[in-house]
Write a protein that holds these residues in place. Sequence first.
Motif, PDB file in Angstrom:
ATOM      1  N   GLN A  47       0.865  -1.320  -0.026  1.00  0.00           N
ATOM      2  CA  GLN A  47      -0.100   0.142  -0.094  1.00  0.00           C
ATOM      3  C   GLN A  47       0.683   1.080   0.117  1.00  0.00           C
ATOM      4  OE1 GLN A  47      -2.798  -0.177   3.049  1.00  0.00           O
ATOM      5  NE2 GLN A  47      -4.012  -1.744   2.251  1.00  0.00           N
ATOM      6  N   LEU A  48       0.417   2.309  -0.492  1.00  0.00           N
ATOM      7  CA  LEU A  48       0.991   3.554  -0.569  1.00  0.00           C
ATOM      8  C   LEU A  48       0.629   4.298   1.027  1.00  0.00           C
ATOM      9  CD1 LEU A  48       2.101   6.128  -1.887  1.00  0.00           C
ATOM     10  CD2 LEU A  48      -0.362   6.793  -2.421  1.00  0.00           C
ATOM     11  N   GLU A  49       1.609   4.808   1.603  1.00  0.00           N
ATOM     12  CA  GLU A  49       1.599   5.176   2.740  1.00  0.00           C
ATOM     13  C   GLU A  49       1.941   6.628   2.761  1.00  0.00           C
ATOM     14  OE1 GLU A  49       3.824   5.727   7.328  1.00  0.00           O
ATOM     15  OE2 GLU A  49       4.533   4.194   5.703  1.00  0.00           O
ATOM     16  N   LEU A  50       1.046   7.603   3.109  1.00  0.00           N
ATOM     17  CA  LEU A  50       1.420   9.144   2.840  1.00  0.00           C
ATOM     18  C   LEU A  50       1.351   9.945   4.113  1.00  0.00           C
ATOM     19  CD1 LEU A  50      -1.156  10.245  -0.090  1.00  0.00           C
ATOM     20  CD2 LEU A  50       1.459   9.923  -0.088  1.00  0.00           C
ATOM     21  N   ASP A  51       2.493  10.565   4.306  1.00  0.00           N
ATOM     22  CA  ASP A  51       2.983  11.323   5.568  1.00  0.00           C
ATOM     23  C   ASP A  51       1.666  12.659   5.690  1.00  0.00           C
ATOM     24  OD1 ASP A  51       4.798  12.089   7.639  1.00  0.00           O
ATOM     25  OD2 ASP A  51       4.315  13.992   6.791  1.00  0.00           O
ATOM     26  N   ASP A  52       1.409  13.061   6.675  1.00  0.00           N
ATOM     27  CA  ASP A  52       0.270  14.122   7.037  1.00  0.00           C
ATOM     28  C   ASP A  52       0.629  15.150   6.059  1.00  0.00           C
ATOM     29  OD1 ASP A  52      -1.437  12.651   8.582  1.00  0.00           O
ATOM     30  OD2 ASP A  52      -0.458  13.370  10.438  1.00  0.00           O
ATOM     31  N   SER A  53       1.701  15.658   5.832  1.00  0.00           N
ATOM     32  CA  SER A  53       2.356  16.634   4.851  1.00  0.00           C
ATOM     33  C   SER A  53       2.028  16.674   3.702  1.00  0.00           C
ATOM     34  CB  SER A  53       3.579  17.041   5.435  1.00  0.00           C
ATOM     35  OG  SER A  53       4.729  16.105   4.896  1.00  0.00           O
ATOM     36  N   TRP A  54       2.012  15.353   3.104  1.00  0.00           N
ATOM     37  CA  TRP A  54       1.628  15.093   1.936  1.00  0.00           C
ATOM     38  C   TRP A  54       0.222  14.980   1.558  1.00  0.00           C
ATOM     39  CZ3 TRP A  54       5.048  13.134  -2.251  1.00  0.00           C
ATOM     40  CH2 TRP A  54       6.462  13.368  -2.087  1.00  0.00           C
ATOM     41  N   LYS A  98      -1.811  16.865   2.950  1.00  0.00           N
ATOM     42  CA  LYS A  98      -2.449  18.185   2.868  1.00  0.00           C
ATOM     43  C   LYS A  98      -2.220  18.774   1.766  1.00  0.00           C
ATOM     44  CE  LYS A  98      -2.185  18.752   7.851  1.00  0.00           C
ATOM     45  NZ  LYS A  98      -1.258  19.650   8.956  1.00  0.00           N
ATOM     46  N   GLN A  99      -1.189  18.479   0.968  1.00  0.00           N
ATOM     47  CA  GLN A  99      -0.709  19.337  -0.230  1.00  0.00           C
ATOM     48  C   GLN A  99      -1.098  18.437  -1.632  1.00  0.00           C
ATOM     49  OE1 GLN A  99       3.695  19.733  -0.449  1.00  0.00           O
ATOM     50  NE2 GLN A  99       3.874  19.905   1.734  1.00  0.00           N
ATOM     51  N   LEU A 100      -1.612  17.095  -1.460  1.00  0.00           N
ATOM     52  CA  LEU A 100      -2.017  16.572  -2.583  1.00  0.00           C
ATOM     53  C   LEU A 100      -3.244  16.643  -2.731  1.00  0.00           C
ATOM     54  CD1 LEU A 100       0.495  13.442  -2.561  1.00  0.00           C
ATOM     55  CD2 LEU A 100       0.778  15.520  -3.942  1.00  0.00           C
ATOM     56  N   GLN A 107      -6.970  14.553  -4.668  1.00  0.00           N
ATOM     57  CA  GLN A 107      -7.424  13.055  -4.695  1.00  0.00           C
ATOM     58  C   GLN A 107      -6.777  12.694  -5.890  1.00  0.00           C
ATOM     59  OE1 GLN A 107      -8.683  11.134  -2.361  1.00  0.00           O
ATOM     60  NE2 GLN A 107      -8.350   9.630  -3.552  1.00  0.00           N
ATOM     61  N   GLU A 108      -6.694  13.462  -7.083  1.00  0.00           N
ATOM     62  CA  GLU A 108      -6.289  12.793  -8.440  1.00  0.00           C
ATOM     63  C   GLU A 108      -4.631  12.428  -8.166  1.00  0.00           C
ATOM     64  OE1 GLU A 108      -6.124  14.377 -13.202  1.00  0.00           O
ATOM     65  OE2 GLU A 108      -6.758  15.582 -11.580  1.00  0.00           O
ATOM     66  N   GLN A 109      -3.999  13.437  -7.505  1.00  0.00           N
ATOM     67  CA  GLN A 109      -2.472  13.139  -7.592  1.00  0.00           C
ATOM     68  C   GLN A 109      -2.429  11.753  -6.696  1.00  0.00           C
ATOM     69  OE1 GLN A 109      -1.681  17.184  -5.898  1.00  0.00           O
ATOM     70  NE2 GLN A 109      -0.394  17.500  -7.777  1.00  0.00           N
ATOM     71  N   ILE A 110      -3.076  11.933  -5.687  1.00  0.00           N
ATOM     72  CA  ILE A 110      -2.711  10.553  -4.586  1.00  0.00           C
ATOM     73  C   ILE A 110      -3.214   9.285  -5.612  1.00  0.00           C
ATOM     74  CG2 ILE A 110      -3.951   9.290  -2.657  1.00  0.00           C
ATOM     75  CD1 ILE A 110      -4.420  12.161  -1.279  1.00  0.00           C
ATOM     76  N   GLU A 111      -4.212   9.344  -6.527  1.00  0.00           N
ATOM     77  CA  GLU A 111      -4.752   8.228  -7.042  1.00  0.00           C
ATOM     78  C   GLU A 111      -3.574   7.936  -8.041  1.00  0.00           C
ATOM     79  OE1 GLU A 111      -8.270   8.916  -8.792  1.00  0.00           O
ATOM     80  OE2 GLU A 111      -9.579   8.772  -6.694  1.00  0.00           O
ATOM     81  N   LEU A 112      -2.772   8.849  -8.607  1.00  0.00           N
ATOM     82  CA  LEU A 112      -1.902   8.693  -9.493  1.00  0.00           C
ATOM     83  C   LEU A 112      -0.467   8.003  -9.041  1.00  0.00           C
ATOM     84  CD1 LEU A 112      -1.553  12.060 -11.527  1.00  0.00           C
ATOM     85  CD2 LEU A 112      -2.303   9.416 -12.547  1.00  0.00           C
ATOM     86  N   LEU A 113      -0.382   8.572  -7.598  1.00  0.00           N
ATOM     87  CA  LEU A 113       0.874   7.790  -6.541  1.00  0.00           C
ATOM     88  C   LEU A 113       0.524   6.332  -6.513  1.00  0.00           C
ATOM     89  CD1 LEU A 113       1.811  10.626  -4.395  1.00  0.00           C
ATOM     90  CD2 LEU A 113       3.130   9.617  -6.381  1.00  0.00           C
ATOM     91  N   GLU A 114      -0.858   5.907  -6.108  1.00  0.00           N
ATOM     92  CA  GLU A 114      -1.156   4.684  -5.931  1.00  0.00           C
ATOM     93  C   GLU A 114      -0.961   3.674  -7.020  1.00  0.00           C
ATOM     94  OE1 GLU A 114      -4.643   5.339  -2.486  1.00  0.00           O
ATOM     95  OE2 GLU A 114      -5.082   5.250  -4.619  1.00  0.00           O
ATOM     96  N   LYS A 115      -1.197   4.480  -8.241  1.00  0.00           N
ATOM     97  CA  LYS A 115      -1.148   3.778  -9.493  1.00  0.00           C
ATOM     98  C   LYS A 115       0.208   3.185  -9.612  1.00  0.00           C
ATOM     99  CE  LYS A 115      -2.447   3.705 -14.357  1.00  0.00           C
ATOM    100  NZ  LYS A 115      -1.341   3.501 -14.914  1.00  0.00           N
TER     101      LYS A 115
END
Length: 298
Positions: free
Chosen positions: A171-178, A180-182, A184-192
């Motif tokens: 799984q993708l693990e995002l720090d809280d600072s990330w 806040k900055q990203l 939903q579309e950017q998060i989904e691209l990272l997950e992909k």
Amino acid sequence: MGLFDLFKKTDKVGKDSAIDSANLLGNAEESDKGEKVKTKLSYHPEWNVPQEQKYIFNFLANELEPLSPNQLSLAAIDIDVNRDGSWDVKAFFRNSLPNTVELGEMPLLIIDKDGRQVASQTFDFKEIGTLPPESARPWVFHFDRKSIRVNEKPEEGWKIAFNLIALRGHQLELDDSWKKQLSQEQIELLEKAVKELPKLSNTEVNFTGFQLKLHENNNLVVSMFIRNGNDRAINIEQLPLEIVDANGKQVAKGYFKLDPALTVQPNSTKPWTFIFPAEKVNSEGADLSRWSARVINK
């Protein structure tokens, strides 16, 4: 020594590790949550159990605590240590569902009384066979020496458990600072992107760069995936890195001290950004159409 010889009258049923069946089967059964289920002893259909051994199995099965409805459980009995350092771990595989259960490959853990993982290995539960409704089947799980992380078997209070972290998938693990900055579309691209990376081994830690920017002041900003294939978290306190261009030329080299330490959870990938100051960057003539990030000796 045969299988039945491993189970003795002096054995005692220890810690029970029960989970909701939906965690393994992906479905949920409706039932009265207040009604406990007493599991019945079940033998593998290919077993021809001697009468004396049946007495021992019955004795051990009677010590099992009732389960809540719709649970799967591993109840620890004992560990026998072999000459080669491997372990024969005796346990009951239990089912409190009103229907039969058959599992495939399952990663298991041995956890000591302090919650530390002392062994981990994947087993094919098809060998155990189909488990009838509301039943308990004795079994021996053979842990190879290479899967064991300690020199001695754990004391009382240990348990054998399903490794749910390994089962959930990487799984993708995002720090809280990330977060806040990203968007939903950017998060989904990272997950992909994480899903498309090569699979890690069970003990592998990998560093993969995915974004690089050379600023006008010649600072180099590099974003990386820190990938943890272990079934326990890792803490990174210091990280010596170099960036190499398409021709193998070193573009940047730096030593990063992380305070507080950067934690990457088990079976997870965490993106992180590192900034190389201009004095650590040699970008002249660099071909950054392709590049890689490497962990180096200081």
